[in-house]
Design a protein around this motif. Structure first.
Motif, mmCIF file in Angstrom:
data_model
loop_
_atom_site.group_PDB
_atom_site.id
_atom_site.type_symbol
_atom_site.label_atom_id
_atom_site.label_comp_id
_atom_site.label_asym_id
_atom_site.label_seq_id
_atom_site.Cartn_x
_atom_site.Cartn_y
_atom_site.Cartn_z
ATOM 1 N N TYR A 77 80.740 52.234 20.490
ATOM 2 C CA TYR A 77 79.980 51.443 19.515
ATOM 3 C C TYR A 77 79.164 50.380 20.256
ATOM 4 O O TYR A 77 77.984 50.163 19.971
ATOM 5 N N GLY A 78 79.803 49.715 21.221
ATOM 6 C CA GLY A 78 79.096 48.711 22.016
ATOM 7 C C GLY A 78 77.955 49.309 22.807
ATOM 8 O O GLY A 78 76.894 48.685 22.957
ATOM 9 N N ALA A 81 75.193 49.774 20.308
ATOM 10 C CA ALA A 81 74.612 48.481 19.952
ATOM 11 C C ALA A 81 73.745 47.947 21.087
ATOM 12 O O ALA A 81 72.685 47.340 20.855
ATOM 13 N N GLY A 84 70.410 49.927 20.991
ATOM 14 C CA GLY A 84 69.583 49.351 19.939
ATOM 15 C C GLY A 84 68.546 50.304 19.386
ATOM 16 O O GLY A 84 68.180 51.299 20.009
ATOM 17 N N ARG A 85 68.051 49.981 18.186
ATOM 18 C CA ARG A 85 67.088 50.844 17.504
ATOM 19 C C ARG A 85 65.756 50.913 18.244
ATOM 20 O O ARG A 85 65.169 51.984 18.391
ATOM 21 N N GLU A 107 68.211 57.659 10.518
ATOM 22 C CA GLU A 107 68.600 56.326 10.060
ATOM 23 C C GLU A 107 68.827 56.301 8.551
ATOM 24 O O GLU A 107 69.780 55.681 8.066
ATOM 25 N N GLY A 136 76.908 52.131 16.295
ATOM 26 C CA GLY A 136 76.524 50.940 17.039
ATOM 27 C C GLY A 136 75.034 50.690 16.992
ATOM 28 O O GLY A 136 74.585 49.546 16.832
ATOM 29 N N GLU A 138 72.992 51.478 14.641
ATOM 30 C CA GLU A 138 72.650 50.990 13.305
ATOM 31 C C GLU A 138 73.365 49.693 12.944
ATOM 32 O O GLU A 138 73.197 49.183 11.830
ATOM 33 N N ARG A 139 74.163 49.183 13.882
ATOM 34 C CA ARG A 139 74.887 47.922 13.690
ATOM 35 C C ARG A 139 75.716 47.922 12.404
ATOM 36 O O ARG A 139 75.683 46.976 11.619
ATOM 37 N N PRO A 141 78.722 47.058 10.289
ATOM 38 C CA PRO A 141 79.626 45.918 10.485
ATOM 39 C C PRO A 141 80.871 46.321 11.270
ATOM 40 O O PRO A 141 81.511 47.334 10.958
ATOM 41 N N VAL A 142 81.196 45.536 12.286
ATOM 42 C CA VAL A 142 82.269 45.908 13.206
ATOM 43 C C VAL A 142 83.603 46.063 12.490
ATOM 44 O O VAL A 142 84.374 46.997 12.772
#
Length: 211
Positions: A77-78, A81, A84-85, A107, A136, A138-139, A141-142
């Motif tokens: 996930y990190g 992230a 990034g997009r 997306e 990650g 699409e961020r 929520p963790v």
């Protein structure tokens, strides 16, 4: 445990469990998430068999393997992230047979089905690891990602660990049946990729002829 007849991944997993106990099983599963060629379908039943021998408790191995799954998923996930997009879109823009419309559609799909994808993806070979990356990007929520990953991983891990626990010396039979599932997933993915490539090549060919 008699290890002389084990080789490869099984021998490596046994070594971790002998040296670290149940946390070794968790470490093996964390690494399996990061390196999908390491098969959880071998590691988990073997951990269940090891628990049945009294090396450590069943509850322990379920806890540590689930924790390992979550740790590995969070690492990926990190990675997503960090990518990034914007960076992903720049990479896709340079790839042949791909375009930014593909990213937009992916997306949009993830926005609608992301929760189900993360939850059920934890129970599908290959996708178990890969689904963490777009989450990650699409961020998501963790906390939500962690909860969905924990529950999905716990279901998957428990099934395979209990199978190995019940089968005992015949724990390796689990991998034979799980291998059929993995082959089916690979076949479906292969067909989907082939269909996509054929469709995209035809689109490009028609566009070239029209111009």
């Amino acid at each position: 445990m008699q290890t002389e007849n084990l080789d490869g991944v099984a021998q490596w997993a046994v070594s971790l469990m002998e040296n670290l106990g149940s946390p070794g099983a968790g470490l093996a599963i964390a690494l399996e998430n990061l390196f999908p060629p390491l098969p959880s379908e071998i590691i988990l039943p073997l951990a269940g068999f090891t628990a049945s021998q009294g090396t450590f408790g069943l509850a322990e191995v379920l806890f540590w393997t689930t924790l390992g799954s979550v740790a590995g998923a969070l690492a990926l996930y990190g990675l997503g992230a960090g990518l990034g997009r914007d960076r992903l879109r720049r990479v896709v823009a340079r790839m042949p047979l791909m375009n930014l419309h593909d990213v937009d559609r992916a997306e949009a799909w993830f926005a609608r089905h992301g929760d189900k994808a993360v939850f059920f993806g934890r129970m599908i070979p290959l996708f178990r690891s890969l689904i963490s990356v777009p989450a990650g990007v699409e961020r998501m929520p963790v906390l939500r990602f962690t909860l969905l990953t924990t529950v999905g991983s716990a279901i998957w891990n428990t099934g395979f660990v209990l199978a190995g626990y019940q089968l005992g010396e015949r724990w390796d039979e689990v991998e034979q049946y799980a291998g059929l599932l993995q082959k089916a997933v690979i076949a479906v993915v292969g067909v989907a990729v082939a269909v996509f490539l054929i469709h995209r090549v035809r689109q490009r060919t028609r566009g070239t002829m029209a111009s």
